[in-house]
Design a protein around this motif. Structure first.
Motif, PDB file in Angstrom:
ATOM      1  N   THR A  67      35.021  59.853 -36.386  1.00 31.44           N
ATOM      2  CA  THR A  67      35.216  59.615 -35.375  1.00 31.44           C
ATOM      3  C   THR A  67      35.753  58.105 -35.185  1.00 31.44           C
ATOM      4  O   THR A  67      36.335  57.680 -35.198  1.00 31.44           O
ATOM      5  N   PRO A  68      34.382  57.370 -35.141  1.00 27.51           N
ATOM      6  CA  PRO A  68      34.329  55.428 -35.424  1.00 27.51           C
ATOM      7  C   PRO A  68      35.413  55.547 -36.654  1.00 27.51           C
ATOM      8  O   PRO A  68      35.806  54.363 -36.403  1.00 27.51           O
ATOM      9  N   LEU A  69      35.542  55.841 -37.715  1.00 26.47           N
ATOM     10  CA  LEU A  69      36.452  55.546 -38.787  1.00 26.47           C
ATOM     11  C   LEU A  69      37.735  55.831 -38.337  1.00 26.47           C
ATOM     12  O   LEU A  69      38.368  55.295 -38.971  1.00 26.47           O
ATOM     13  N   VAL A  70      38.253  56.340 -37.905  1.00 28.25           N
ATOM     14  CA  VAL A  70      39.563  56.611 -37.235  1.00 28.25           C
ATOM     15  C   VAL A  70      39.856  55.470 -36.480  1.00 28.25           C
ATOM     16  O   VAL A  70      40.749  54.779 -35.937  1.00 28.25           O
ATOM     17  N   SER A 197      37.366  67.325 -54.629  1.00 30.96           N
ATOM     18  CA  SER A 197      38.842  65.981 -55.940  1.00 30.96           C
ATOM     19  C   SER A 197      39.545  66.483 -55.477  1.00 30.96           C
ATOM     20  O   SER A 197      41.066  65.744 -55.617  1.00 30.96           O
ATOM     21  N   ARG A 198      40.396  66.991 -54.241  1.00 29.51           N
ATOM     22  CA  ARG A 198      41.182  66.976 -52.960  1.00 29.51           C
ATOM     23  C   ARG A 198      41.465  65.250 -52.540  1.00 29.51           C
ATOM     24  O   ARG A 198      42.691  64.727 -52.140  1.00 29.51           O
ATOM     25  N   SER A 199      39.910  65.037 -52.233  1.00 28.58           N
ATOM     26  CA  SER A 199      40.039  63.704 -51.906  1.00 28.58           C
ATOM     27  C   SER A 199      40.669  62.170 -52.400  1.00 28.58           C
ATOM     28  O   SER A 199      40.848  62.459 -53.752  1.00 28.58           O
ATOM     29  N   GLY A 200      41.493  61.945 -51.852  1.00 27.84           N
ATOM     30  CA  GLY A 200      41.644  60.582 -52.434  1.00 27.84           C
ATOM     31  C   GLY A 200      40.484  58.788 -51.906  1.00 27.84           C
ATOM     32  O   GLY A 200      40.868  57.441 -52.223  1.00 27.84           O
ATOM     33  N   VAL A 201      39.721  59.164 -50.775  1.00 24.95           N
ATOM     34  CA  VAL A 201      38.471  58.155 -50.499  1.00 24.95           C
ATOM     35  C   VAL A 201      37.450  58.392 -50.014  1.00 24.95           C
ATOM     36  O   VAL A 201      37.620  60.210 -49.574  1.00 24.95           O
ATOM     37  N   VAL A 202      36.365  58.031 -49.930  1.00 25.66           N
ATOM     38  CA  VAL A 202      35.135  59.144 -50.369  1.00 25.66           C
ATOM     39  C   VAL A 202      34.266  57.787 -49.695  1.00 25.66           C
ATOM     40  O   VAL A 202      34.358  56.749 -50.441  1.00 25.66           O
ATOM     41  N   ILE A 203      33.851  58.037 -48.755  1.00 27.65           N
ATOM     42  CA  ILE A 203      33.513  57.401 -47.653  1.00 27.65           C
ATOM     43  C   ILE A 203      31.598  57.671 -47.284  1.00 27.65           C
ATOM     44  O   ILE A 203      31.606  58.398 -46.382  1.00 27.65           O
ATOM     45  N   ILE A 204      30.936  57.005 -48.232  1.00 26.13           N
ATOM     46  CA  ILE A 204      29.239  57.632 -47.020  1.00 26.13           C
ATOM     47  C   ILE A 204      28.491  56.775 -46.922  1.00 26.13           C
ATOM     48  O   ILE A 204      28.903  55.931 -46.635  1.00 26.13           O
ATOM     49  N   THR A 205      28.772  57.663 -45.181  1.00 25.53           N
ATOM     50  CA  THR A 205      28.706  56.692 -44.102  1.00 25.53           C
ATOM     51  C   THR A 205      26.757  57.234 -43.431  1.00 25.53           C
ATOM     52  O   THR A 205      26.307  57.355 -44.584  1.00 25.53           O
ATOM     53  N   ILE A 337      31.196  49.441 -37.884  1.00 28.19           N
ATOM     54  CA  ILE A 337      31.282  49.411 -39.413  1.00 28.19           C
ATOM     55  C   ILE A 337      31.161  48.450 -39.916  1.00 28.19           C
ATOM     56  O   ILE A 337      31.889  47.546 -40.170  1.00 28.19           O
ATOM     57  N   ASP A 338      30.248  48.478 -41.381  1.00 26.28           N
ATOM     58  CA  ASP A 338      30.391  47.305 -42.258  1.00 26.28           C
ATOM     59  C   ASP A 338      30.750  48.165 -43.731  1.00 26.28           C
ATOM     60  O   ASP A 338      29.624  48.709 -43.958  1.00 26.28           O
ATOM     61  N   LEU A 339      31.962  48.089 -44.139  1.00 27.68           N
ATOM     62  CA  LEU A 339      32.233  48.755 -45.468  1.00 27.68           C
ATOM     63  C   LEU A 339      32.055  48.059 -46.485  1.00 27.68           C
ATOM     64  O   LEU A 339      32.476  46.773 -46.341  1.00 27.68           O
ATOM     65  N   ASP A 340      31.392  48.417 -47.675  1.00 31.67           N
ATOM     66  CA  ASP A 340      31.146  48.500 -49.018  1.00 31.67           C
ATOM     67  C   ASP A 340      31.809  49.303 -49.700  1.00 31.67           C
ATOM     68  O   ASP A 340      31.451  50.063 -50.075  1.00 31.67           O
ATOM     69  N   PRO A 341      32.677  48.183 -51.055  1.00 32.51           N
ATOM     70  CA  PRO A 341      33.598  47.174 -50.425  1.00 32.51           C
ATOM     71  C   PRO A 341      33.999  47.461 -48.969  1.00 32.51           C
ATOM     72  O   PRO A 341      34.987  48.043 -48.567  1.00 32.51           O
ATOM     73  N   GLY A 342      34.567  45.843 -49.243  1.00 32.19           N
ATOM     74  CA  GLY A 342      35.192  45.364 -47.483  1.00 32.19           C
ATOM     75  C   GLY A 342      36.545  45.814 -46.537  1.00 32.19           C
ATOM     76  O   GLY A 342      37.377  46.667 -47.737  1.00 32.19           O
ATOM     77  N   GLU A 343      35.955  46.600 -45.790  1.00 33.04           N
ATOM     78  CA  GLU A 343      38.059  46.538 -45.776  1.00 33.04           C
ATOM     79  C   GLU A 343      38.465  46.575 -45.302  1.00 33.04           C
ATOM     80  O   GLU A 343      40.370  47.545 -45.561  1.00 33.04           O
ATOM     81  N   GLU A 344      39.254  44.816 -45.723  1.00 34.97           N
ATOM     82  CA  GLU A 344      40.090  45.073 -46.828  1.00 34.97           C
ATOM     83  C   GLU A 344      41.187  45.498 -47.643  1.00 34.97           C
ATOM     84  O   GLU A 344      42.266  45.837 -47.421  1.00 34.97           O
ATOM     85  N   LYS A 345      39.885  46.001 -48.484  1.00 35.05           N
ATOM     86  CA  LYS A 345      40.457  46.605 -49.207  1.00 35.05           C
ATOM     87  C   LYS A 345      40.917  47.434 -49.865  1.00 35.05           C
ATOM     88  O   LYS A 345      42.093  48.337 -49.642  1.00 35.05           O
ATOM     89  N   LEU A 346      40.599  48.481 -48.311  1.00 29.35           N
ATOM     90  CA  LEU A 346      40.726  49.844 -48.164  1.00 29.35           C
ATOM     91  C   LEU A 346      41.945  50.012 -46.807  1.00 29.35           C
ATOM     92  O   LEU A 346      42.628  50.548 -47.815  1.00 29.35           O
ATOM     93  N   ILE A 347      42.029  48.825 -46.118  1.00 30.45           N
ATOM     94  CA  ILE A 347      43.271  48.551 -45.685  1.00 30.45           C
ATOM     95  C   ILE A 347      44.642  48.868 -46.476  1.00 30.45           C
ATOM     96  O   ILE A 347      45.495  48.973 -46.397  1.00 30.45           O
ATOM     97  N   ALA A 348      44.167  47.388 -47.376  1.00 32.18           N
ATOM     98  CA  ALA A 348      45.371  47.157 -48.190  1.00 32.18           C
ATOM     99  C   ALA A 348      46.198  48.169 -49.263  1.00 32.18           C
ATOM    100  O   ALA A 348      46.759  48.405 -49.780  1.00 32.18           O
ATOM    101  N   TYR A 349      44.717  48.929 -49.236  1.00 30.28           N
ATOM    102  CA  TYR A 349      45.933  50.214 -50.462  1.00 30.28           C
ATOM    103  C   TYR A 349      45.824  51.489 -49.649  1.00 30.28           C
ATOM    104  O   TYR A 349      46.728  51.582 -50.083  1.00 30.28           O
ATOM    105  N   ILE A 350      45.722  51.485 -47.994  1.00 32.64           N
ATOM    106  CA  ILE A 350      46.868  52.476 -47.147  1.00 32.64           C
ATOM    107  C   ILE A 350      47.759  52.188 -47.044  1.00 32.64           C
ATOM    108  O   ILE A 350      48.898  52.635 -47.272  1.00 32.64           O
TER     109      ILE A 350
END
Length: 362
Positions: A67-70, A197-205, A337-350
């Motif tokens: 939910t925080p990731l949403v 294997s079905r996922s496109g992104v995996v985030i270890i929280t 939330i501190d994302l590594d690598p940064g949220e800019e990369k994830l949002i740009a990918y999406i």
């Protein structure tokens, strides 16, 4: 009661009174895994919405930070001028009524109609459009029909086969012990690791609480070699009361009465213990706990007995407390939330993968 017993079995140490129940759960887990294999072979034609769909889900039971990731992803997309809609079944609510409404209107509804996670998100995303329906595919159809969203985010959609997704983001709680990496109910896994294997992104929280981060990263990367891999640290950014906000250091000299009904209570407790002078009592409730007058009075009386300076809970629980008078400050802890690598990369990918165009800010 069942959830509490199950958690005690999981948390057992060595041989003891919980060893026999653990053996029973292990046998039951074989049946659960067989069910997964059968479901995997079934052919289902999913509904495909007219706008892109992102799922944020997990492969474990309990809280992983979905939910925080949403909220995190929706906020960054909206910052870029992209209209976001959120899909939910409203898990845990009493009502089965469906609705489509903007966040600030949802926040004024009763939590029995929305569910606690939708209510939480509605407070955090007041301008986001929400579609809540017992069937997520139908919620997506209703939301897409409004013509008011550019992308939809499904809260907890990884196992939902009735709705096609364009990106599957999976959160895996790094604080989960390695001994729990077994199929439910012997462990916490809804699906085995190879489901990633079905996922496109995996985030270890909660990676800052991971005891075996290196082993977990290897396990996940082996299961999902084509996915994009991230780590997320969840940290406390503020203490929020009904009428005011304090910095985190406010807790440094405070004694705390802590309660929460979340999937991973122990991680939350460790966070609070690292910030407060003392945690007088930590009351673990069931995930998606419903709060009636009897329970609220019990919490107030226990806080009075402990003579704690302040009562602390999560935002997910706080939105369900109403205006009950606890006789002292009751607050929740906001998270960043501190994302590594940064949220800019994830949002740009999406945005690139879904061909979402950034729009000029007003």
């Amino acid at each position: 009661m069942i959830e509490r017993i199950w958690k005690k079995v999981l948390r057992r140490k060595g041989l003891g009174v919980w060893s026999i129940p653990a053996l029973i759960l292990r046998v039951l887990s074989w049946g659960f895994r067989l069910g997964y294999v059968i479901r995997k072979k079934q052919t289902i034609v999913p509904f495909r919405a007219t706008v892109p769909v992102i799922s944020i889900g997990n492969i474990t039971v309990g809280g992983t930070g979905k939910t925080p990731l949403v909220e995190f992803i929706a906020r960054f997309l909206e910052r870029d001028g992209i209209r976001v809609g959120v899909i939910s079944s409203g898990y845990g609510r009493e009502s089965q009524e469906s609705f489509v409404a903007v966040g600030h209107d949802v926040a004024r509804m009763h939590v029995d109609k929305t569910g606690d996670e939708v209510m939480l998100l509605a407070h955090l995303l007041p301008h986001t459009l929400f579609s809540v329906h017992p069937i997520k595919a139908e919620a997506a159809r209703l939301l897409a029909a409004t013509g008011k969203v550019d992308v939809m985010i499904v809260d907890d959609g990884f196992q939902h086969r009735g709705l096609a997704r364009d990106i599957d983001i999976v959160a895996f709680d790094g604080a989960i012990r390695r001994s729990w990496w077994h199929t439910f109910p012997y462990g916490v896994m809804r699906e085995p690791f190879d489901a990633l294997s079905r996922s496109g992104v995996v985030i270890i929280t909660r990676s800052n609480f991971a005891r075996e981060l290196v082993q977990l990263r290897k396990k996940i990367q082996s299961a999902a070699p084509k996915a994009r891999h991230y780590q997320a640290k969840f940290s406390i950014s503020g203490v929020i009361g009904r009428d005011r906000r304090w910095p985190v250091k406010f807790l440094e000299d405070k004694s705390v009465f802590l309660f929460a009904g979340i999937g991973n209570f122990r991680s939350f407790r460790k966070q609070v213990e690292s910030l407060a002078a003392n945690v007088h009592h930590a009351m673990e409730l069931s995930d998606h706990q419903r709060y009636d007058e009897k329970l609220l009075v019990k919490i107030r009386d226990m806080a009075n007995e402990s003579d704690s300076d302040i009562i602390v809970t999560t935002f997910k629980d706080w939105v369900k407390l109403g205006n009950f008078d606890f006789g002292r400050d009751v607050c929740y802890l906001s998270q960043s939330i501190d994302l590594d690598p940064g949220e800019e990369k994830l949002i740009a990918y999406i945005e690139s993968a879904l061909s979402l165009r950034r729009k000029a800010r007003a």
